[in-house]
Write an enzyme that holds these catalytic residues in place. Structure first.
Site, PDB file in Angstrom:
ATOM      1  N   ALA A  74      -2.828  -5.782  51.365  1.00 54.34           N
ATOM      2  CA  ALA A  74      -3.740  -6.241  50.566  1.00 54.34           C
ATOM      3  C   ALA A  74      -3.919  -5.499  49.501  1.00 54.34           C
ATOM      4  O   ALA A  74      -4.122  -6.090  48.374  1.00 54.34           O
ATOM      5  CB  ALA A  74      -5.239  -6.201  51.349  1.00 54.34           C
ATOM      6  N   ILE A  75      -3.992  -3.917  49.310  1.00 51.94           N
ATOM      7  CA  ILE A  75      -3.816  -3.231  48.187  1.00 51.94           C
ATOM      8  C   ILE A  75      -2.744  -3.407  47.289  1.00 51.94           C
ATOM      9  O   ILE A  75      -2.918  -3.920  46.237  1.00 51.94           O
ATOM     10  CB  ILE A  75      -4.023  -1.774  48.657  1.00 51.94           C
ATOM     11  CG1 ILE A  75      -5.205  -1.310  49.119  1.00 51.94           C
ATOM     12  CG2 ILE A  75      -3.910  -0.663  47.458  1.00 51.94           C
ATOM     13  CD1 ILE A  75      -5.381   0.012  49.798  1.00 51.94           C
TER      14      ILE A  75
ATOM     15  N   LYS B 208     -12.045  -5.969  42.493  1.00 53.40           N
ATOM     16  CA  LYS B 208     -12.439  -7.221  41.918  1.00 53.40           C
ATOM     17  C   LYS B 208     -12.800  -7.543  40.653  1.00 53.40           C
ATOM     18  O   LYS B 208     -12.651  -8.570  40.153  1.00 53.40           O
ATOM     19  CB  LYS B 208     -13.576  -7.672  43.195  1.00 53.40           C
ATOM     20  CG  LYS B 208     -13.225  -7.322  44.438  1.00 53.40           C
ATOM     21  CD  LYS B 208     -11.854  -7.991  44.727  1.00 53.40           C
ATOM     22  CE  LYS B 208     -11.355  -7.291  46.339  1.00 53.40           C
ATOM     23  NZ  LYS B 208     -11.004  -6.020  45.985  1.00 53.40           N
TER      24      LYS B 208
ATOM     25  N   GLY C 269       4.923  -1.714  48.961  1.00 53.84           N
ATOM     26  CA  GLY C 269       3.948  -2.075  50.016  1.00 53.84           C
ATOM     27  C   GLY C 269       3.155  -3.421  49.833  1.00 53.84           C
ATOM     28  O   GLY C 269       2.700  -3.556  48.475  1.00 53.84           O
TER      29      GLY C 269
ATOM     30  N   CYS D 272     -14.776   2.530  48.527  1.00 50.90           N
ATOM     31  CA  CYS D 272     -15.239   1.091  48.390  1.00 50.90           C
ATOM     32  C   CYS D 272     -15.743   0.813  47.202  1.00 50.90           C
ATOM     33  O   CYS D 272     -15.260  -0.304  46.336  1.00 50.90           O
ATOM     34  CB  CYS D 272     -15.615   0.442  49.698  1.00 50.90           C
ATOM     35  SG  CYS D 272     -16.130  -1.275  49.235  1.00 50.90           S
TER      36      CYS D 272
ATOM     37  N   GLY E 264     -21.642   5.575  47.784  1.00 56.04           N
ATOM     38  CA  GLY E 264     -20.845   4.313  47.969  1.00 56.04           C
ATOM     39  C   GLY E 264     -19.410   4.607  48.325  1.00 56.04           C
ATOM     40  O   GLY E 264     -18.608   3.458  48.714  1.00 56.04           O
TER      41      GLY E 264
ATOM     42  N   HIS F 100     -19.887 -32.836  50.261  1.00 55.34           N
ATOM     43  CA  HIS F 100     -18.810 -33.433  49.421  1.00 55.34           C
ATOM     44  C   HIS F 100     -19.477 -33.501  48.089  1.00 55.34           C
ATOM     45  O   HIS F 100     -20.439 -33.765  47.785  1.00 55.34           O
ATOM     46  CB  HIS F 100     -18.586 -34.833  49.927  1.00 55.34           C
ATOM     47  CG  HIS F 100     -17.703 -35.423  48.942  1.00 55.34           C
ATOM     48  ND1 HIS F 100     -16.084 -35.309  48.931  1.00 55.34           N
ATOM     49  CD2 HIS F 100     -17.757 -36.494  47.964  1.00 55.34           C
ATOM     50  CE1 HIS F 100     -15.697 -36.115  47.989  1.00 55.34           C
ATOM     51  NE2 HIS F 100     -16.450 -36.847  47.544  1.00 55.34           N
TER      52      HIS F 100
ATOM     53  N   GLU G 195       8.682  -4.437  49.954  1.00 59.45           N
ATOM     54  CA  GLU G 195       8.139  -4.402  51.430  1.00 59.45           C
ATOM     55  C   GLU G 195       9.013  -4.140  52.477  1.00 59.45           C
ATOM     56  O   GLU G 195      10.083  -4.930  52.710  1.00 59.45           O
ATOM     57  CB  GLU G 195       7.331  -5.771  51.536  1.00 59.45           C
ATOM     58  CG  GLU G 195       6.865  -5.994  53.233  1.00 59.45           C
ATOM     59  CD  GLU G 195       5.843  -4.943  53.466  1.00 59.45           C
ATOM     60  OE1 GLU G 195       6.050  -4.259  54.644  1.00 59.45           O
ATOM     61  OE2 GLU G 195       5.049  -4.720  52.888  1.00 59.45           O
TER      62      GLU G 195
ATOM     63  N   VAL H 100      -3.308   3.687  54.408  1.00 61.90           N
ATOM     64  CA  VAL H 100      -4.051   4.799  54.316  1.00 61.90           C
ATOM     65  C   VAL H 100      -4.214   5.675  55.660  1.00 61.90           C
ATOM     66  O   VAL H 100      -3.778   5.273  56.565  1.00 61.90           O
ATOM     67  CB  VAL H 100      -5.503   4.254  54.006  1.00 61.90           C
ATOM     68  CG1 VAL H 100      -5.762   3.582  52.725  1.00 61.90           C
ATOM     69  CG2 VAL H 100      -6.172   3.438  54.902  1.00 61.90           C
TER      70      VAL H 100
END
Length: 469
Positions: A189-190, A51, A186, A42, A39, A448, A209, A276
């Site tokens: 996303a990470i 997550k 940074g 990830c 795996g 809806h 950043e 990375v």
């Protein structure tokens, strides 16, 4: 000489194991070489366990705001060890699932560290933690060798991770205790995902950043809204800033340069999330003459390198460094090997997702990039505050933005910030792949009440037809 394979894949991350399964489906004798965990990053240290951590933070946030829903929650707390344990358990479950899938499809798993010694030949050194009785070290032959070794955290001079004071995502994912003060370097996303997690759990978080906006690859408008919400939640964000020096100790004294001034920030831990770099070393690529560029293997549209019989996919083959890109790239590569004539991947239609709170998701061109490309555009926007489902969920902050070619009606890009947008974005991905125009989207019927209605309204707004705002 040990077994001979049609396809041998080095690495079992999302790209590697998906490619192996597809190769087996095509009738190719297939093996995967893995040195540590089925795996890859990830499943074991990236996408999935983060997550799980973020889900715990989300539930904890719901407890904090229970009164907003007419509920009462008293004396609630969390156990960081249990939060981490749940995250690791999710990874372990899926790790076993990958093993079952490979076995089901009759893919051999070779445990060890691989090196390509010549075209068609791979030497494998035994992995110290290989499962008992598993296939291991030796020499293997393969008609086609696919490098799927992924990437690792980039280290900047003066910001080298030491696992104790300066963390990468490896250490940040398994904290023994919650740092009271945390600096995240940074805001990709990470970085933003970890900043969001630790902030929700109670750490005092500062994000530094170097660019002038957080989430630098995202649409400027979306990034500004995300920043506004994150700062509202308590994050301190410094853009156009850089870390000049770190003095390590019981606490870390970090000198940050911004706007011509230097500020010293004292924190317990620092997370380095500055990108990375591909894992290209030690594979024999240089000796074979495989072309690399900026730390990544150079490939054509079907994963082939400049050396016959050697291919590369996923992070090691360059950006965007995303699991779903690796999977699709691997399928294209092995289908080409099998003579199936697959379509090349359009990297401009690969979605990107950031699972902070609020979530951010996008696909295609930003408004700025569309204009820079010389396109005349029509832009639609619809805020979450105008959506009944969003208000009912208690998530009225967010925006759906769409960018169309004014002349042709082509959907050039879609950008979102808000609740569950990482699930919504695929609707626009499908639309772009089907070359859908604004007319077809306008005439599509959306259910809806759903958050997806905002996607429809955003399209309508681009053409002056929005109903609910």
């Amino acid at each position: 000489m040990a077994d001979t394979y049609d396809v041998l894949i080095i690495g079992s991350g999302p790209g590697g194991y998906v490619t192996a399964i597809r190769a087996a489906q095509l009738g190719l004798k297939t093996a995967v070489v893995e040195k540590a965990h089925l795996g890859g990053i990830c499943l074991n240290w990236g996408c999935i366990p983060t997550k799980a951590l973020l889900r715990s933070a989300e539930v904890y946030d719901h407890f904090k705001h229970a009164k907003d829903y007419g509920l009462a929650a008293k004396d609630f707390s969390f156990d960081i060890a249990k939060v981490v344990e749940r995250s690791r358990g999710v990874s372990k479950q899926l790790n076993g699932g990958v093993g079952m899938l490979l076995k089901k499809n009759k893919v051999d798993v070779i445990w060890g560290t691989a090196k390509i010694t010549a075209p068609g030949k791979v030497d494998v050194k035994d992995a110290p933690d290989a499962p008992k009785g598993a296939k291991g070290g030796g020499s293997y032959a393969a008609k086609n060798i696919i490098v799927a070794t992924g990437a690792r955290p980039r280290a900047l001079p003066g910001l080298e991770p030491d696992k104790e004071n300066i963390w990468t995502y490896f250490e940040a994912m398994v904290p023994k205790e919650l740092p009271k003060k945390l600096l995240v370097v940074g805001s990709g996303a990470i970085g933003i995902e970890f900043a969001s997690f630790f902030n929700s759990m109670g750490s005092e978080v500062t994000v530094v950043e170097v660019m002038d906006q957080i989430l630098p690859v995202e649409d400027v408008e979306i990034a500004k809204l995300a920043r506004k919400q994150l700062e509202k939640q308590g994050l301190k964000i410094m853009t156009s800033a850089k870390v000049a020096k770190i003095e390590k100790g019981r606490t870390q004294k970090v000198s940050v340069e911004a706007n011509g001034k230097t500020e010293t920030i004292e924190v317990d831990k620092v997370i380095s999330a500055v990108g990375v770099v591909g894992n290209i070393e030690g594979l024999g690529l240089e000796e074979l003459g495989v072309k690399t560029e900026r730390g990544c293997v150079v490939i054509d549209d079907f994963g082939a390198t400049n050396v016959k019989g050697v291919y590369a996919i996923g992070d090691v083959a360059g950006p965007p460094m995303l699991a779903h890109k690796a999977e699709h790239e691997g399928v294209i590569c092995v289908e080409a090997i099998a003579g199936k004539k697959p379509h090349p991947m359009d990297k401009g239609k690969i979605p990107g997702c950031t699972y902070c709170h609020p979530q951010v998701a996008s696909v295609g061109l930003t408004e700025a990039k569309a204009k820079a490309a010389g396109r005349e555009v029509k832009v639609g926007r619809f805020p979450f505050i105008g959506n009944g489902k969003a208000i009912a969920l208690g998530a009225p902050d967010g925006l759906v933005k769409t960018v169309f070619d004014a002349k042709t009606g082509e959907l050039l890009g879609a950008h979102m910030v808000g609740a569950e947008v990482t699930e919504l974005i695929q609707g626009f991905v499908v639309a772009m792949n089907l070359e859908t125009t604004e007319e077809e989207l306008i005439h599509a019927v959306f259910p809806h009440p759903t958050l997806s209605e905002m996607m429809h309204e955003s399209v309508l707004d681009a053409y002056g037809r929005a109903i609910h705002i």
